[in-house]
Write an enzyme that holds these catalytic residues in place. Sequence first.
Site, PDB file in Angstrom:
ATOM      1  N   ASP B 274       2.042   0.130  15.253  1.00  0.00           N
ATOM      2  CA  ASP B 274       2.078   1.568  15.514  1.00  0.00           C
ATOM      3  C   ASP B 274       1.783   1.860  16.984  1.00  0.00           C
ATOM      4  O   ASP B 274       2.413   2.710  17.610  1.00  0.00           O
ATOM      5  CB  ASP B 274       0.999   2.288  14.681  1.00  0.00           C
ATOM      6  CG  ASP B 274       1.143   2.081  13.195  1.00  0.00           C
ATOM      7  OD1 ASP B 274       1.504   0.971  12.783  1.00  0.00           O
ATOM      8  OD2 ASP B 274       0.862   3.028  12.441  1.00  0.00           O
ATOM      9  N   GLU B 412       8.824  -3.458   4.364  1.00  0.00           N
ATOM     10  CA  GLU B 412       7.807  -4.315   3.741  1.00  0.00           C
ATOM     11  C   GLU B 412       7.991  -4.472   2.236  1.00  0.00           C
ATOM     12  O   GLU B 412       7.149  -5.092   1.583  1.00  0.00           O
ATOM     13  CB  GLU B 412       6.417  -3.767   4.075  1.00  0.00           C
ATOM     14  CG  GLU B 412       6.105  -3.932   5.565  1.00  0.00           C
ATOM     15  CD  GLU B 412       5.020  -3.010   6.071  1.00  0.00           C
ATOM     16  OE1 GLU B 412       4.814  -1.948   5.445  1.00  0.00           O
ATOM     17  OE2 GLU B 412       4.407  -3.328   7.099  1.00  0.00           O
ATOM     18  N   LYS B 520      12.216   0.237   2.567  1.00  0.00           N
ATOM     19  CA  LYS B 520      11.066   1.128   2.744  1.00  0.00           C
ATOM     20  C   LYS B 520      11.263   2.068   3.927  1.00  0.00           C
ATOM     21  O   LYS B 520      10.994   3.261   3.853  1.00  0.00           O
ATOM     22  CB  LYS B 520       9.809   0.282   2.957  1.00  0.00           C
ATOM     23  CG  LYS B 520       8.532   1.080   3.164  1.00  0.00           C
ATOM     24  CD  LYS B 520       7.355   0.134   3.321  1.00  0.00           C
ATOM     25  CE  LYS B 520       6.035   0.883   3.468  1.00  0.00           C
ATOM     26  NZ  LYS B 520       4.898  -0.051   3.592  1.00  0.00           N
TER      27      LYS B 520
END
Lengths: 295, 694
Positions: B274, B412, B520
């Site tokens: 991130d 993921e 995802k």
Amino acid sequence: MSLVIACVDASPAAHPVLRAAVATAPVLGAEVEVVHVPEPGRPELRVAAELAHLRVHRPEGDVVDRLAEAAQGPDVALVVVGARERRIGPRTTGHVVGRLLERLDVPLLVVPPEATVRAGIRRVLVAMKGTRSNAKHLTRAIELAAGAPIELVVCHVDDERTIPSFSDQAAYDAEAYAQEFLDRYVPGGRGARLELRIGDPTEQVLRTAEDLDVDLIAVGARGGSEAPSEVARAVVERSHVPVLLVPVLPTGTPTVPARRSDRPPPGSSRTPARSSGSRRPRGDVPAGDGTPKPR
Amino acid sequence: VTAPSGGWSVVVDGYDEELQRVHDALLSLGGGGVGTSGGTLLARGSAHRWLVVAGIYDGTGPETHLLVGPVLTGLAVAEADERLRRILDLRHGVLTEQVRDPDGTVELTRFVSLVRPGTVAVRTVPAAARPSPPRLVADLPAEEGERQGVRWTRVAGTHGGIVAAVVERRRDEVVDDVVAVHSDPAGAPDPDEAVARAVALDGIGVDALLAEHRDAWERRWETADVRVEGDEALQRDVRFALFHLIGSVPDHDEAAVGARGTTGTAYRGHVFWDADTFVLPFLAATHPPAARAMLEYRLRRLGPAREAAAAAGRDGARFPWESARTGRDVTPRTARDRTGELVPIRTGDEEEHIVAQVAWAACQYADWTGDHGFERGPGRVLLVETARYWASRVRIDHDGTGHIDGVIGPDEYHESVDDNAFTNVMARWNLRRAAEAVERFGGDDLPLDTRTVEPGEPGRWRAVADSLVDGYDPATGRYEQFAGFSDLEPLCISEVAPRRPIAADLWLGFDRVRNAQVVKQADVVMLHHLVPEAVEPGSLRPNLEHYEPLTAHGSSLSPAIHAACFARLGEPDRALDALHMASRIDLDDLTGTTAGGLHLATMGGLWQALVFGLAGMRARDGRLTIDPHLPTAWDGMEVRVCFHGSTARVVVARERIEVSAASPIPVRVGDADAVAGPTPCRFIRSDDHWEPAP
């Protein structure tokens, strides 16, 4: 001294009701009073020797009217009744339970006839929907028990409607969500822990209760003139342990702060699906009811 | 939560027991590495107040978490209730709370200084609202003391510690409290330091501290603001995001930017991709010292990254998926998920693309700043060591093709996959970029105990890069997400899900999504966002059109990246839904976890969607390139950045672009080049291309 009112008929179901009342009363710091409305043509109530000390009132008339009257007293903290006997398949919610719920504003403990009631309450599963009014009333029930050495386990089940939109990192999202859920709906903690589940709420509540070997399940049930919620009714019909039905008045009634309408549980925004313009052939739809399979 | 017009403030009225922790996170204040909740300072037993310092942790291994430091309490006697109003001034970084009653208004103003790290100040008016001195209290066991008449409170964890000292000053109807926060990542910090600083800050006075703080915030906005003309709600939401990005990242020393920055304690303050991928670009382009501090965090943990690579039998540096104090991996090995199941967590072992993200972040910083000293020095080290890792990680098959086995990509839902296109293309990009750096600056005189690059190394990196398979199919123009992805169950999530975004792993169960073509978050699409120069020309559309319907967007990172890619595809209106979704993740608590802190990466992604996507701005080959795609509903947008040491202002209208800069910078729009300086350069749209305007 507050009272636990145990409502019994002369059937074999009376015994577990009385045992449940006796097991629950210390948690509430209450005494037990037994109400038995004799029914013409039915045998007289017989109480086991171990419970012979209990005071039994025998008012006459309509069963529900008399029980409701007995439960109206200012000191009454809990009413205990038996669930209808199971015959084939799940039992149905007894009409006495249904009619009592309409008239009571105290929790109603429904005891299955086949329940094995332990002498003391050790562990309680509180099924929480995760809305303000549901939590407010269930929390009241938790508060009643907070002074007793009881392990409180809150269970929240997300179904297809409320399943989270996002789950970034499983380890932390579940942790952060659980923390916020408890902070939001069980203020002060009260030593409760949270079990999160996904799937059919009734199935998951019952399975969790069994897995954790709880002595009692507490679930919100619509009070007043509304019928018990679907989940509450289904849990009563299928549970092997006593079920505490806590009247939950709809938001907007005077007992619930009406500043805001009930919100869905955190993270379950009903985001409309975006049209994708997909050119792919339609894949198989998920099997069954879309309930996820545990890993 | 409401937003007055103008887009510069967030207002929370009343005190909501249910949502208070969400509000307290939304109104949190950060600056200089210190963050504190926006919880009311008025009397309220259950108010949620905390203070954290970036990089100050307690605990070890996966249990490492941000240490919570002492906070001021006992500041006012008024009760927080429905009369309470809290106003967060985004432009100046000031939180004001007011309670009106028949006797008048109690007002508390607080800020966390952007100028002087470790400075928190509170002003209370009137003084009558504050009958007793403030106290610094902590959740954890704390030591307290007093020196020179100044009270201090210290909490210490297994490694780090935070001490705060407070000086109170009363004059007429005003009470000022100045708190000096001093921390030490390794041990218990010296209270004398905090006391001395508190006394010095008191000498400066709250008026002067506030004035310099307000000026600093205004200056930050001069190089960071994004104006959206035609969408007032989005405007406020964008500034809210940028406000927290600015507040969460210190610009000195090193910056450990956890998943929630300094806006909360969730995710234990661990540093994920991130930081490098989503947060850093905003800072590289608006306030380079903060981006440089983030890179410094990685550079100071190069040793553990080298050890991790060596332990795995590799060369170079293997940065951890989750990092905290030491730089060793702190990813948990198991966790209980939302279904109540105990599940293994494999990201720590397998989400290796983090290695390339660190290199990518270093290049973003270098590209936006033109900091040649960094490029030649520590930046080159990061490229070399990450390239060495990949060169040793790639398995060369008997047919000469290179493979990376057993990884997790950004999607993921699929673990232990081989030849994840994202990982392979990022590794290839990393290897080539390192080779370029060595060819440009040489392979010796590398700082940070870095082994000299051998003469044949860059050639080997290029050879390995060339050998890597990437799953690209020229016939369809698509990358296969990983080897075997297209053989999985063709479950089109956009057609079967009751809604999107949806956490598909929770809805369908992990086994089902693992064996299906359910994604995802942006994975192949993410490549087109991060390294558009490293994917096949023209492949954005076929991949976006193919993968978006398969994407559950079950990660809060996903919507913004898709918005950016739809914009770059020239379909900005399709970007808007995702853009709005990204902008509301915390303001609407769409994850149910905002109380634990704000989703900083989503906020960084929102900026990238606006600036990289809709404005189409990139720092490339020493130029600022611009390729705007405005949504139909917008009249225009204005982006402030800092490019190669110069502040720059880019104004985009439908048919016109104007760029001005403090000092001359080269600008390219389409094929048209110009130099922007104090005298703006302008471009006008002519048919389907842009031309320099006279």
